[in-house]
Write an enzyme that holds these catalytic residues in place. Structure first.
Site, PDB file in Angstrom:
ATOM      1  CG  ASN A  74       6.901  15.761 -39.589  1.00  0.00           C
ATOM      2  OD1 ASN A  74       6.913  14.910 -38.453  1.00  0.00           O
ATOM      3  ND2 ASN A  74       6.544  15.284 -40.850  1.00  0.00           N
ATOM      4  CE1 TYR A 100       3.502   7.361 -40.828  1.00  0.00           C
ATOM      5  CE2 TYR A 100       4.335   7.152 -38.221  1.00  0.00           C
ATOM      6  CZ  TYR A 100       3.877   8.056 -39.323  1.00  0.00           C
ATOM      7  OH  TYR A 100       5.017   8.916 -40.519  1.00  0.00           O
ATOM      8  CG  HIS A 133       9.591   9.823 -36.330  1.00  0.00           C
ATOM      9  ND1 HIS A 133       9.358  11.467 -36.635  1.00  0.00           N
ATOM     10  CD2 HIS A 133       9.220  10.012 -37.827  1.00  0.00           C
ATOM     11  CE1 HIS A 133       9.192  11.682 -37.559  1.00  0.00           C
ATOM     12  NE2 HIS A 133       9.095  11.681 -38.756  1.00  0.00           N
TER      13      HIS A 133
END
Ligand code: NDP
Length: 484
Positions: free
Chosen positions: A127, A337, A54
């Site tokens: 997403n 993350y 990303h």
């Protein structure tokens, strides 16, 4: 009007920003020309590590407005009343391309929303697809390696991609979406967003529900064919930035409708599929969509780097009334993350303007570290440990999530599932009209260019199991490509 004065980073006025301090007109430059050294040193530090996945992104600020009452499912205050508004920061992205990649490549798109709620930040890190390629985080780094560059050629590898997918049949659902029209949206505004994982809601009575989030585009779906996208990439690599930034500048604000699917906690044991498997959806017929609110993007940040590159989304950011589920991929992302942002932005990434809560107070006992540029001791400097009797912040048991019942033995469970791997990709295939199917076959044949016969044969078995017409169509297109 008096001109603004350029200063050092220490705030002193700078006498000259064009000419080095030299011994005579022909040099050399003096070591004491510190501002020249400072300027060069800053330039060397303008980049931070780009995200491994990303990396290329586009985003904006906006508002979430509640339009329907879901308080029977969740106590989260952002949903507490119809009409309530919460500021948000959104970022969209491609997955595999580097930070300078073309916007219009066939790829899954990231769809992330940070809700600055009065109870702290809630990050929805999703997403544009309702499912994912793998259901276990052990497979995630390997999968991403197949999307990135080959270690020797430094090129993307179709062989690696299909080798992996053909050995991991649970990927077929997401592969089918990726190779369908929705694998190449024309702008971030013309695609849905999905939380993909199953999350939890819990209400004021301590009841838990499982939940899936869907953001439905109000702009309609629009997609490029591979050929159209190649033309666009030849003209501009920044199509999405141009379209999203431009629309917001014009006041043409994009909107999405937030809907949820809600499953009572006990149903998880009863449904014939694993509701925590991120390679599967919950059929709408079983769990219909419930409308919740509207997301609008209406402000371009003044500085892209400060608000979009520095935006750090992590599923670990939840608020009371929203929780996790046993989904294996979600559990891993909760760690992964936040950890990516610690590496990319530093220990205190949550205190950056993009990430700091706007409507909630931050009070914790984490100390010091690099770039500790904020204060949060709430005016009681003696309270720097916990527990203390110095009037420091204390825990709030009222936000304790209800206990979760877990059944089963600790083990490493078999995750291959013949029905689960093929049923829903087949359902999706059968939902496509003839033109959509033809484009799917063509996109797959194009993506298989240069792939060995052994790998193609192994993948064809999966298409066949999803639907014989799926395999037959791909076969026909592969033959046509070969004969060209
Ligand atoms: P439904 O007919 O109730 O739902 C079909 C879903 O498919 C809709 O959400 C629709 O999204 C979406 N869809 C329509 N066209 C496409 C396309 N070309 N590419 C990707 N998605 C598309 O059926 P089910 O709920 O039983 O699901 C059937 C299949 O639909 C699933 O196997 C799954 O692959 C796919 N799907 C299901 C979703 C779910 O949450 N149940 C979500 C998205 C896809 P939209 O309304 O935005 O057009």
């Amino acid at each position: 009007m008096a001109k603004k004065i350029i200063t050092t980073t220490g705030g002193a006025n700078i006498p000259n920003n064009q000419k080095s301090l030299t011994a005579g007109p022909r040099g050399p430059v003096l070591m004491q020309d510190y501002q020249l050294l400072e300027k060069l040193a800053h330039q060397n530090r303008e980049r931070i590590p780009e995200r491994v996945v990303h990396a290329k992104g586009w985003g904006a600020m906006g508002t979430f407005t509640v339009t329907h009452d879901i308080t029977k499912y969740t106590r989260a205050k952002l949903f507490s009343e119809i009409g309530k508004q919460t500021p948000i920061l959104s970022r969209f992205s491609t997955v595999a391309g580097e930070a300078g990649a073309s916007d219009t490549e066939r790829d899954v798109r990231g769809f992330s929303v940070k809700f600055y709620t009065e109870e702290g930040n809630w990050d929805m890190v999703g997403n544009n697809t309702p499912v994912f390629f793998v259901r276990d985080a052990y497979k995630f780094p390997d999968f991403i390696h197949t999307q990135k560059r080959h270690p020797k050629t430094n090129l993307r590898s179709n062989e690696a991609q299909w080798d992996f997918w053909s050995l991991v049949p649970e990927s077929l659902h997401q592969v089918t979406i990726l190779m369908s029209d929705r694998g190449l949206p024309t702008t971030p505004m013309h695609m849905n967003g999905y939380g993909s994982h199953t999350f939890a809601f819990w209400n004021n009575d301590g009841e838990r529900f499982w939940v899936k989030f869907h953001f439905k585009t109000q702009q309609g779906h629009a997609h490029y064919t591979n050929t159209e996208a190649a033309t666009i990439t030849g003209q501009t690599r920044e199509k999405y930035q141009e379209e999203l930034f431009g629309a917001i500048e014009k006041g043409d604000f994009p909107k999405w409708t937030l809907k949820v699917q809600v499953m009572p906690e006990a149903d998880a044991e009863k449904v014939p599929y694993n509701p925590f498997d991120v390679t599967r959806v919950w059929p709408h017929a079983d769990y219909p969509l419930i409308e919740v609110g509207e997301l609008e993007l209406n402000e371009n940040p003044e500085n892209y780097f400060q608000y979009i590159e520095n935006a750090a989304y992590s599923p670990s950011n939840i608020v009371a009334g929203i929780g996790f589920s046993p989904d294996k991929m979600l559990q891993a992302r909760v760690f992964s993350y936040a950890d990516a942002h610690r590496y990319r932005l530093g220990t205190h990434y949550e205190a950056l303007p993009a990430n700091a809560p706007k409507n909630a107070t931050v009070q914790h006992y984490h100390k010091d570290g690099a770039m500790r540029f904020f204060q949060n001791d709430s005016g009681t400097p003696d309270a720097y440990y916990e527990p203390n009797s110095k009037d420091g912040p204390v825990e709030d048991p009222s936000v304790m999530e209800p206990p979760m019942k877990i059944s089963g033995d600790v083990s490493r469970y078999e995750d291959q599932d013949e029905v689960g791997n093929y049923q829903q990709p087949g359902d999706l295939f059968r939902l496509f009209n003839d033109e959509q199917k033809e484009r799917l076959f063509g996109n797959i044949a194009a993506a298989m260019e240069g792939v060995s016969q052994e790998v193609i044969d192994r993948q064809m078995v999966h298409f066949e199991k999803a639907d014989p017409a799926y395999a037959a169509g791909v076969k026909r297109h592969l033959k046509a490509t070969k004969n060209k």
